[in-house]
Design a protein around this motif. Structure first.
Motif, short mmCIF file in Angstrom:
data_model
loop_
_atom_site.label_atom_id
_atom_site.label_comp_id
_atom_site.label_asym_id
_atom_site.label_seq_id
_atom_site.Cartn_x
_atom_site.Cartn_y
_atom_site.Cartn_z
N LEU A 1 21.13 50.55 43.41
CA LEU A 1 20.45 49.26 43.52
C LEU A 1 20.54 48.49 42.21
O LEU A 1 20.64 47.25 42.21
N PHE A 2 20.53 49.20 41.09
CA PHE A 2 20.65 48.56 39.78
C PHE A 2 21.97 47.80 39.67
O PHE A 2 22.03 46.70 39.12
N TRP A 3 23.05 48.36 40.19
CA TRP A 3 24.35 47.70 40.13
C TRP A 3 24.38 46.43 40.97
O TRP A 3 24.88 45.39 40.52
N THR A 4 23.87 46.53 42.20
CA THR A 4 23.90 45.34 43.06
C THR A 4 23.05 44.21 42.47
O THR A 4 23.42 43.03 42.55
N THR A 5 21.92 44.56 41.85
CA THR A 5 21.07 43.54 41.26
C THR A 5 21.79 42.81 40.14
O THR A 5 21.77 41.58 40.06
N TRP A 6 22.45 43.57 39.26
CA TRP A 6 23.17 42.93 38.16
C TRP A 6 24.41 42.19 38.63
O TRP A 6 24.81 41.18 38.02
N PHE A 7 25.02 42.65 39.69
CA PHE A 7 26.17 41.93 40.24
C PHE A 7 25.76 40.52 40.68
O PHE A 7 26.44 39.54 40.37
N PHE A 8 24.64 40.42 41.37
CA PHE A 8 24.19 39.10 41.84
C PHE A 8 23.61 38.27 40.70
O PHE A 8 23.67 37.04 40.76
#
Length: 556
Positions: free
Chosen positions: A421-428
């Motif tokens: 979830l940390f990756w998807t948050t930073w991606f957006f």
């Protein structure tokens, strides 16, 4: 109108008396004498409406709104807008014996015990989604084709207001069943209101009638807003929108023989009215088919709202997802001033951002008119490729909105694709800034490439597929002239009469007037140096600097 002499000359009864007019006709002629309805109908039933598939987008929104009203009246007869606690004893066995609000119990009764209730609920919900989707696509069509330009700025403002109010209306209707999913959305709305400095607490108590959830007083208030206040405003705005459209005439696409002064199309009666009636039935049938075969918002699976519970993967309707996404990607930022905490991580993404977003959309026609200096009347549309900068701005906004929309489901994406979830948050978070810039650059380059292709077609003709052998032994393909309709669209020009010259200041000091002039000049060139226009295509009647005479000579 029938003259008395004509009536007296017709065959009468005994003694040569006058023939009596039927009562229905007497009523018709009486109304016409007082209101002039014949003149009004004669003037308006022959009004021309251009024929193009893109013009149906606004009609889809209108017909969906009509379906919403019809189905909403039916649902109002059975829905009980009460937050009083009851024990459910209806047909749905899994929830029988549970305590819930009367609003949620009546929603379950509508779904399982009222004949046709579930169908009407689903038609209503699908119509709400289609209504907002049609408004969005309709606004995009108007934006990309320049249909918001003078004299249609007022209608653009009305359309943006309709969009904002429709989002609010959809959220209100989505929240009325008082199930666990809608209650979670209301909990988020409470937090958003509380984030407003100084007045947030007072607004929250005023909205909810007490400490959240305070459903006994809140649901009746929300019901009144949903069925009376906002629909009344929407109905008034839709009426004003249609009246202005009728008065200003419809826009039309550029083509052979089309000019700004006149609109070509089919008459209102019988062609347009017959097509509109059929299209309304198609829209209603499509929504009924969706409601019958595609399930939406199964509230019985969520259960009644409980402040202590929340479902995993809960998602709002699509038109609220961009707010959900903005909240999810915002970092934890807060400030304490004089003992009061300002939660920037809620205030900025959920209050400031949507206000700025809708304000900028509403003011865009005035900004473009200021930037280009174009004060002329426009009835011809732009091809999006011929207004490269405007099209690129629209693409950037779509990319920005789409990034937030996808961010609203970052937990679902993380679970589905097994990504942290940390990756998807930073991606957006990165995409919030990067994607609009990339979309702008790519969209403008694509538009310029399409402009060059059109120019090549106009100068060289279109490929015929016929190969010729040259005397030197080579092969060439023959090119033929484009069809007259296509050639009229491909005939392009640069709107040089609108390009502002760089100012020359005697005293090179950064005075306010100098800065303002420099900014406007560079904004003007930012727009117009990347823009060509179709033949007559949306630049008005070019009466400045003999442009009309020059255009006629080039055409001959």
């Amino acid at each position: 109108m029938i003259r008395r002499s004509a009536m007296a000359g017709r065959g009468g009864g005994k003694g040569g008396g006058k023939q009596r007019m039927p009562a229905g006709w007497k009523l018709v002629y009486g109304v016409n004498d007082r209101l002039g309805s014949t003149t009004f109908l004669r003037t308006n039933l022959g009004k021309a409406f251009p024929k193009h598939w893109s013009f149906l987008l606004g009609e889809i929104a209108l017909y969906s709104f009509i379906v919403l009203i019809l189905t909403g009246v039916y649902l109002t007869l059975f829905f009980r807008p009460s937050g009083a606690e009851v024990v459910y004893d209806g047909s749905y066995a899994q929830l029988r014996g549970m305590k819930m609000s009367d609003a949620y119990a009546s929603t379950l009764d509508l779904s399982f015990d009222v004949r046709g209730g579930l169908l009407m609920r689903q038609i209503h919900h699908w119509a709400a989604n289609l209504f907002l989707a049609a408004i969005c696509v309709h606004l995009l069509r108007i934006f990309f084709t320049g249909a918001f330009r003078k004299p249609r700025e007022i209608n653009w403002l009305i359309g943006v207001t309709l969009f904002a109010l429709s989002v609010l209306e959809g959220f209100a209707g989505y929240s009325l069943p008082d199930d666990l999913l809608s209650g979670t959305g209301l909990r988020i709305a409470e937090g958003i209101v509380l984030s407003i400095p100084v007045v947030g607490t007072y607004l929250m108590f005023w909205m909810f009638g007490g400490q959240f959830p305070a459903s006994e007083t809140f649901i009746p208030r929300l019901f009144t807003v949903h069925i009376l206040l906002i629909p009344g405003i929407l109905l008034a705005l839709v009426t004003a929108h249609l009246m202005i459209l009728w008065h200003q005439t419809h826009t039309q696409w550029p083509g052979k023989g089309r000019r700004e002064q006149a609109v070509q199309g089919e008459p209102t009666f019988p062609s347009f009215m017959a097509q509109s009636g059929a299209f309304f039935l198609y829209t209603f049938g499509f929504l009924a088919g969706l409601a019958a075969f595609v399930q939406i918002n199964p509230v019985w699976l969520y259960g009644p709202y409980d402040p202590d519970e929340v479902s995993f993967g809960s998602q709002p309707d699509w038109y609220i997802a961009f707010l959900e996404g903005s909240l999810r990607i915002m970092g934890r930022i807060s400030t304490t001033v004089a003992g009061h905490t300002i939660s920037w991580n809620v205030l900025l993404p959920a209050v400031v951002l949507p206000m700025v977003f809708f304000t900028l959309i509403g003011l865009y026609p005035f900004f473009e008119r200021w930037a280009t200096g174009d004060e002329r009347i426009h009835h011809l549309l732009d091809r999006p490729r011929n207004a490269a900068t405007r099209t690129a701005i629209g693409a950037a906004v779509i990319a920005w909105y789409g990034n937030l929309w996808a961010a609203g489901g970052n937990d679902v994406l993380s679970n589905t694709f097994k990504i942290p979830l940390f990756w998807t948050t930073w991606f957006f978070r990165v995409g919030f800034f990067v994607f609009p810039v990339l979309a702008f650059i790519v969209a403008r380059r694509v538009c310029l490439s399409l402009q060059r292709r059109d120019l090549q077609k106009r100068e060289e003709g279109v490929e015929s597929g016929l190969i010729s052998l040259t005397p030197e032994g080579g092969y060439t393909e023959r090119h033929e002239q484009s069809a007259p309709e296509e050639a009229a669209i491909l005939q392009t020009r640069q709107p040089r009469e609108l390009v502002a010259a760089y100012p020359h200041h005697i005293i090179p000091l950064p005075t306010p007037g100098r800065v303002r002039t420099q900014v406007r000049t560079r904004t003007n060139r930012f727009y117009l140096n990347y823009q060509t226009e179709s033949h007559g295509g949306g630049q008005g009647d070019l009466k400045r600097d003999g442009a009309v005479e020059k255009e006629k000579k080039e055409g001959s």
